[in-house]
Scaffold this motif. Structure first.
Motif, PDB file in Angstrom:
ATOM      1  N   SER A 103       0.825  -1.213   0.000  1.00  0.00           N
ATOM      2  CA  SER A 103       0.000   0.000   0.000  1.00  0.00           C
ATOM      3  C   SER A 103       0.859   1.263   0.000  1.00  0.00           C
ATOM      4  O   SER A 103       0.495   2.262  -0.620  1.00  0.00           O
ATOM      5  CB  SER A 103      -0.971   0.005   1.176  1.00  0.00           C
ATOM      6  OG  SER A 103      -0.286   0.194   2.385  1.00  0.00           O
ATOM      7  N   GLN A 104       2.011   1.227   0.655  1.00  0.00           N
ATOM      8  CA  GLN A 104       2.912   2.380   0.627  1.00  0.00           C
ATOM      9  C   GLN A 104       3.478   2.600  -0.770  1.00  0.00           C
ATOM     10  O   GLN A 104       3.588   3.741  -1.222  1.00  0.00           O
ATOM     11  CB  GLN A 104       4.042   2.206   1.640  1.00  0.00           C
ATOM     12  CG  GLN A 104       3.602   2.367   3.071  1.00  0.00           C
ATOM     13  CD  GLN A 104       4.713   2.048   4.063  1.00  0.00           C
ATOM     14  OE1 GLN A 104       5.725   1.446   3.731  1.00  0.00           O
ATOM     15  NE2 GLN A 104       4.499   2.454   5.311  1.00  0.00           N
ATOM     16  N   LYS A 105       3.826   1.529  -1.454  1.00  0.00           N
ATOM     17  CA  LYS A 105       4.323   1.653  -2.826  1.00  0.00           C
ATOM     18  C   LYS A 105       3.245   2.205  -3.749  1.00  0.00           C
ATOM     19  O   LYS A 105       3.509   3.062  -4.586  1.00  0.00           O
ATOM     20  CB  LYS A 105       4.809   0.300  -3.345  1.00  0.00           C
ATOM     21  CG  LYS A 105       6.126  -0.143  -2.770  1.00  0.00           C
ATOM     22  CD  LYS A 105       6.550  -1.485  -3.351  1.00  0.00           C
ATOM     23  CE  LYS A 105       7.850  -1.955  -2.750  1.00  0.00           C
ATOM     24  NZ  LYS A 105       8.251  -3.274  -3.259  1.00  0.00           N
ATOM     25  N   LEU A 121       0.734   6.717  -6.866  1.00  0.00           N
ATOM     26  CA  LEU A 121      -0.417   7.601  -7.064  1.00  0.00           C
ATOM     27  C   LEU A 121      -0.043   9.054  -6.792  1.00  0.00           C
ATOM     28  O   LEU A 121      -0.459   9.961  -7.512  1.00  0.00           O
ATOM     29  CB  LEU A 121      -1.574   7.166  -6.170  1.00  0.00           C
ATOM     30  CG  LEU A 121      -2.199   5.811  -6.502  1.00  0.00           C
ATOM     31  CD1 LEU A 121      -3.181   5.401  -5.430  1.00  0.00           C
ATOM     32  CD2 LEU A 121      -2.850   5.829  -7.860  1.00  0.00           C
ATOM     33  N   ARG A 122       0.749   9.273  -5.742  1.00  0.00           N
ATOM     34  CA  ARG A 122       1.189  10.629  -5.410  1.00  0.00           C
ATOM     35  C   ARG A 122       2.031  11.220  -6.538  1.00  0.00           C
ATOM     36  O   ARG A 122       1.938  12.401  -6.854  1.00  0.00           O
ATOM     37  CB  ARG A 122       1.984  10.597  -4.101  1.00  0.00           C
ATOM     38  CG  ARG A 122       1.861  11.832  -3.276  1.00  0.00           C
ATOM     39  CD  ARG A 122       2.558  11.718  -1.920  1.00  0.00           C
ATOM     40  NE  ARG A 122       1.845  10.830  -1.005  1.00  0.00           N
ATOM     41  CZ  ARG A 122       2.308   9.661  -0.580  1.00  0.00           C
ATOM     42  NH1 ARG A 122       3.474   9.204  -0.948  1.00  0.00           N
ATOM     43  NH2 ARG A 122       1.588   8.937   0.252  1.00  0.00           N
ATOM     44  N   GLY A 140     -16.078   8.172  -3.223  1.00  0.00           N
ATOM     45  CA  GLY A 140     -15.507   6.849  -3.430  1.00  0.00           C
ATOM     46  C   GLY A 140     -14.053   6.926  -3.892  1.00  0.00           C
ATOM     47  O   GLY A 140     -13.222   6.110  -3.498  1.00  0.00           O
ATOM     48  N   LEU A 141     -13.741   7.922  -4.719  1.00  0.00           N
ATOM     49  CA  LEU A 141     -12.355   8.122  -5.152  1.00  0.00           C
ATOM     50  C   LEU A 141     -11.474   8.459  -3.959  1.00  0.00           C
ATOM     51  O   LEU A 141     -10.382   7.904  -3.812  1.00  0.00           O
ATOM     52  CB  LEU A 141     -12.276   9.226  -6.205  1.00  0.00           C
ATOM     53  CG  LEU A 141     -10.878   9.617  -6.677  1.00  0.00           C
ATOM     54  CD1 LEU A 141     -10.185   8.449  -7.353  1.00  0.00           C
ATOM     55  CD2 LEU A 141     -10.941  10.818  -7.604  1.00  0.00           C
ATOM     56  N   ALA A 142     -11.935   9.339  -3.095  1.00  0.00           N
ATOM     57  CA  ALA A 142     -11.148   9.706  -1.905  1.00  0.00           C
ATOM     58  C   ALA A 142     -10.986   8.520  -0.959  1.00  0.00           C
ATOM     59  O   ALA A 142      -9.944   8.376  -0.326  1.00  0.00           O
ATOM     60  CB  ALA A 142     -11.805  10.882  -1.181  1.00  0.00           C
ATOM     61  N   VAL A 167      -8.381   6.140  -2.707  1.00  0.00           N
ATOM     62  CA  VAL A 167      -7.049   6.735  -2.850  1.00  0.00           C
ATOM     63  C   VAL A 167      -6.867   7.774  -1.742  1.00  0.00           C
ATOM     64  O   VAL A 167      -7.009   8.971  -1.971  1.00  0.00           O
ATOM     65  CB  VAL A 167      -6.884   7.391  -4.239  1.00  0.00           C
ATOM     66  CG1 VAL A 167      -5.468   7.876  -4.434  1.00  0.00           C
ATOM     67  CG2 VAL A 167      -7.275   6.438  -5.339  1.00  0.00           C
ATOM     68  N   PRO A 168      -6.558   7.338  -0.531  1.00  0.00           N
ATOM     69  CA  PRO A 168      -6.505   8.278   0.603  1.00  0.00           C
ATOM     70  C   PRO A 168      -5.183   9.043   0.695  1.00  0.00           C
ATOM     71  O   PRO A 168      -4.483   8.989   1.685  1.00  0.00           O
ATOM     72  CB  PRO A 168      -6.704   7.351   1.804  1.00  0.00           C
ATOM     73  CG  PRO A 168      -6.101   6.061   1.380  1.00  0.00           C
ATOM     74  CD  PRO A 168      -6.356   5.962  -0.094  1.00  0.00           C
ATOM     75  N   ILE A 169      -4.846   9.781  -0.372  1.00  0.00           N
ATOM     76  CA  ILE A 169      -3.680  10.659  -0.311  1.00  0.00           C
ATOM     77  C   ILE A 169      -4.182  12.095  -0.342  1.00  0.00           C
ATOM     78  O   ILE A 169      -5.259  12.375  -0.865  1.00  0.00           O
ATOM     79  CB  ILE A 169      -2.659  10.377  -1.435  1.00  0.00           C
ATOM     80  CG1 ILE A 169      -3.262  10.565  -2.810  1.00  0.00           C
ATOM     81  CG2 ILE A 169      -2.057   8.995  -1.296  1.00  0.00           C
ATOM     82  CD1 ILE A 169      -2.270  10.430  -3.936  1.00  0.00           C
TER      83      ILE A 169
END
Length: 137
Positions: free
Chosen positions: A29-31, A36-37, A98-100, A103-105
């Motif tokens: 998940s970190q990768k 994504l970031r 749903g997108l947030a 993708v919780p960044i």
């Protein structure tokens, strides 16, 4: 004595077996979050360009998804899924939220909040996004 050493080895293997999946998923998940970031600035720029060109949010998300595909397929998939959900869900803010959730960044959460506010107050999509990235609207 052999029984005790085997029991200790067994207990250590069980503990290792319990800890490894969590470590693996956390690393994965970190990768994914880092990927994504990294793709987020391009996605925002493309979204602003599409909005300023007069595309609707649905069309802009579809276009961004297609354009991001080669460089950041993970983000392209999430944006594309959100475009599909916008047409599917009766409440558009539910699709954006749903997108947030997926993708919780920080960049995505800010984008989703801006898009929800833009939808609520019926503001022009381009000006809301331009303010988000720091351009003068």
């Amino acid at each position: 004595m052999v029984f005790v050493s085997r029991a200790i080895v067994f207990i250590l293997l069980v503990l290792l077996g319990l800890a490894l999946p969590d470590l693996f998923l956390k690393n994965l998940s970190q990768k994914r979050a880092a990927i994504l970031r990294k793709g987020m600035p391009d996605a925002l720029d493309l979204l602003v360009i599409c909005a300023e060109a007069g595309l609707s949010l649905d069309s802009a998300l579809d276009r961004v998804s297609k354009e991001l595909g080669p460089s950041c397929p993970e983000l392209a998939e999430e944006v594309g899924l959100t475009g599909v959900e916008l047409g599917f869900f009766p409440n558009r803010s539910q699709a954006l939220q749903g997108l947030a959730d997926r993708v919780p960044i920080q960049g995505v959460i800010g984008l989703v909040n801006t898009l929800i506010q833009t939808e609520k107050i019926r503001n022009a999509l381009g000006s809301g996004l331009a303010r988000l990235i720091g351009r003068d609207a």
